[in-house]
Structure formats: structure tokens, C-alpha cells
Design an enzyme around this catalytic site. Structure first.
Site, PDB file in Angstrom:
ATOM      1  N   GLU A 131      50.803  79.102  52.521  1.00 39.06           N
ATOM      2  CA  GLU A 131      52.069  78.472  52.910  1.00 39.06           C
ATOM      3  C   GLU A 131      53.187  79.503  53.051  1.00 39.06           C
ATOM      4  O   GLU A 131      54.000  79.434  53.984  1.00 39.06           O
ATOM      5  CB  GLU A 131      52.454  77.394  51.896  1.00 39.06           C
ATOM      6  CG  GLU A 131      51.544  76.179  51.910  1.00 39.06           C
ATOM      7  CD  GLU A 131      51.427  75.564  53.297  1.00 39.06           C
ATOM      8  OE1 GLU A 131      52.453  75.482  54.001  1.00 39.06           O
ATOM      9  OE2 GLU A 131      50.305  75.182  53.688  1.00 39.06           O
ATOM     10  N   GLU A 199      47.749  78.764  62.056  1.00 37.70           N
ATOM     11  CA  GLU A 199      47.039  78.405  60.827  1.00 37.70           C
ATOM     12  C   GLU A 199      45.995  79.459  60.483  1.00 37.70           C
ATOM     13  O   GLU A 199      45.854  79.856  59.322  1.00 37.70           O
ATOM     14  CB  GLU A 199      46.370  77.032  60.975  1.00 37.70           C
ATOM     15  CG  GLU A 199      47.334  75.854  61.023  1.00 37.70           C
ATOM     16  CD  GLU A 199      48.108  75.673  59.727  1.00 37.70           C
ATOM     17  OE1 GLU A 199      47.586  76.049  58.658  1.00 37.70           O
ATOM     18  OE2 GLU A 199      49.237  75.162  59.794  1.00 37.70           O
TER      19      GLU A 199
END
Length: 305
Positions: A131, A199
Site C-alpha cells: 500500500e 498493482e
């Protein structure tokens, strides 16, 4: 989420140019709309975080209330040389984990108790590293900028759906609708593809930062199993956050509800609906398939030895 916030102001920006060209007498109205753009941009920075925290059911917590996650987040933020984010914890069982905020200095790390309970210390560090990799790479700004054409196109289509507006634009209406439709149709899979690439980049960055691709692979597998175990009604509650979380919080497959008095009749055109759903997932999913991400991390782990 950011795209929805941009919808109104960005539509006004394009409408300002078009209306000023078609009807100079409407420039004052269009100018007021353009002014709203500036206000909405400022509201985006300060309103997005609160909105997402409400949707996630998360509240900011102090270090003494969540020492484990605060300690780990501080360590990972130091490795990335980014400000330590505010920690917001949700009491939900659904495995939420997302970094929210456009600027590294104003980021909230939203994480659920379901995630904290499911992960070991090494797995939690890997998830937080993923994250915060988004923060270090400024992915929120990248994806917001990439979504602008699609948001504009969808806003223009909505705006031109009004009869009075179509009358004002006259012969320009059809070309504008055509261009907006094409931009929306082509832009969505391009934006989704960029999201999948970001991602994968965050996965690689987390693996390199923690020095353990296996820890992130294990965390993804654990959270994926947790999603499978979460009741569908609970997943629906967090589906609006799916694109922001480390794993999509929704089912990839269409739920098959058998029909008939005995529940033994397959829905009409089920074969086609199932394949259309798979095509839609392939084009518009914001995350790579979890199995593919795990395999990539396993290859990285193998390269270390």
C-alpha cells in the site's frame, strides 16, 4: 472513487468551452461552472479520505490503540522515505487494506480487523509495504489523471441527454455524443490496464522493500481465502471500495440462481451471460488475477536464491 468526484467539475470545464462557442450569451453561466471546478478540485483532496473511511466503516486510531499496525507502518514508511500515514481501522471482517489520499503528506491507511487478524507479522508488513508503494509511486495522482478522459466522456454523454442541451448544441450534438461514447468505450479498458500494471509494480516494490516476496505471496493467498469465506452480503457492503483495496472485494463470477419451483432450471442464456461476465472482468478488472500475482512473487522469490 476519485473519478466520481471529478465528474461534475470536469464536465463543466468542457461544457464551458462548448457553450461559449455555440452561445456567447451563456458565457456567464459557463464561467460560474468553471469556477466550481477549482472548488471541486480542492474538495477532492479533503473530501475523498472522509468519504472512503465512511464507506469502509473505519476510524483513525492512536498508536496506543493499535500498536502493532502503527509500529509496522512507521517502519515501512521509513524504508520508503514517505510520511507516516494516519491509520484508520475498520471493525469489519472483510479483508480491507488501502492507502487513500492524493499527496504523500496527507494519506490514510485504511485496514480492517479482518485483515489484521488474518495476517502474521511478516504478512502484515508485506501488505502495508504494497500500500505504501502506491504512495511512494504517487499512483493515486496517476490514476486520477488517467481517468480524466473517461470521466469527461461519461459526463458529456449525461449532459447531452437533456433535450434543452441538445437543442442548444444543434448539429454538434451527434458528433459530441459519438466522440464521448468512443472515448468512454476505449478509455475504460485502458485505464483498467494501467491500474493492473500499477498493482504489479506495487507488488514488486513491496517484495524488494521487505526482502521477502514469499511474505506478500502468502498474504495475498490468505486474504483471497478470507474473501472466499466472507458472505456475499458483506462483500456487497464494501464492493464500492474494491478498486482501492489490495485485492478486489467482489466475486469475479456471476452468482448463478437456479429458477423454477424446484430450483432446477438454469437461467436463460446462462452460457452467454457467464462468458460476457468473464470478458468484462478481463477488460475492466482493476487488479491482476490473484493467482497470477502469487506466481510472479514466487518467481521473484526463486530468483533470490
Amino acid at each position: 472513487m476519485a473519478s466520481a468526484v471529478w465528474l461534475f467539475p470536469l464536465t463543466w470545464l468542457v461544457v464551458y468551452v462548448a457553450v461559449a462557442f455555440v452561445d456567447p450569451g451563456s458565457r456567464a453561466l459557463a464561467t460560474s461552472g468553471a469556477a466550481s471546478l477549482l472548488a471541486a478540485i480542492a474538495a477532492l483532496e479533503y473530501g475523498q479520505i472522509g468519504t472512503i473511511e465512511r464507506l469502509a466503516g473505519a476510524v483513525p486510531v492512536d498508536p496506543e490503540d493499535a500498536p502493532r499496525v502503527h509500529r509496522t507502518t512507521t517502519r515501512v514508511a521509513t524504508l520508503y522515505d514517505v510520511p507516516v500515514p494516519t491509520i484508520a481501522v475498520s471493525e469489519r471482517d472483510a479483508p480491507e487494506a488501502m492507502a487513500v489520499g492524493l499527496r504523500p503528506g496527507n494519506v490514510h491507511l485504511v485496514i480492517s480487523l479482518g485483515t489484521l487478524r488474518a495476517l502474521s507479522d511478516d504478512e502484515l508488513e508485506a501488505v502495508i509495504a504494497h500500500e505504501l508503494a502506491h504512495v511512494a509511486n504517487r499512483d493515486a495522482m496517476v490514476m486520477t489523471a488517467a481517468s480524466v478522459p473517461v470521466v469527461l466522456a461519461e459526463g458529456i454523454r449525461t449532459y447531452l441527454g437533456d433535450d434543452d442541451v441538445r437543442e442548444t448544441f444543434g448539429f454538434l450534438t451527434a458528433p459530441l455524443v459519438l466522440v464521448a461514447s468512443a472515448t468512454s468505450l476505449l478509455g475504460r479498458p485502458v485505464t483498467a490496464g494501467l491500474s493492473r500494471a500499477r498493482e504489479r509494480a506495487a507488488d514488486r516494490a513491496a517484495a524488494e522493500t521487505t526482502g521477502s516476496p514469499a511474505a506478500l505471496a502468502s498474504a495475498l493467498r490468505t486474504l483471497d481465502d478470507r474473501i472466499d469465506e466472507t458472505p456475499r452480503r458483506d462483500l456487497r457492503d464494501v464492493s464500492s471500495l474494491s478498486s482501492l483495496s489490495i485485492l478486489p472485494l467482489e466475486d469475479d463470477e456471476v452468482e448463478k440462481v437456479m429458477l423454477g419451483p424446484d430450483g432446477d432450471t438454469e437461467p436463460s442464456y446462462w452460457w452467454h451471460r457467464k462468458r460476457l461476465s468473464r470478458l468484462s472482468n478481463w477488460l475492466f478488472r482493476t487488479h491482476p488475477p490473484t493467482t497470477s500475482r502469487i506466481e510472479s512473487l514466487q518467481r521473484l522469490e526463486g530468483e533470490r536464491w
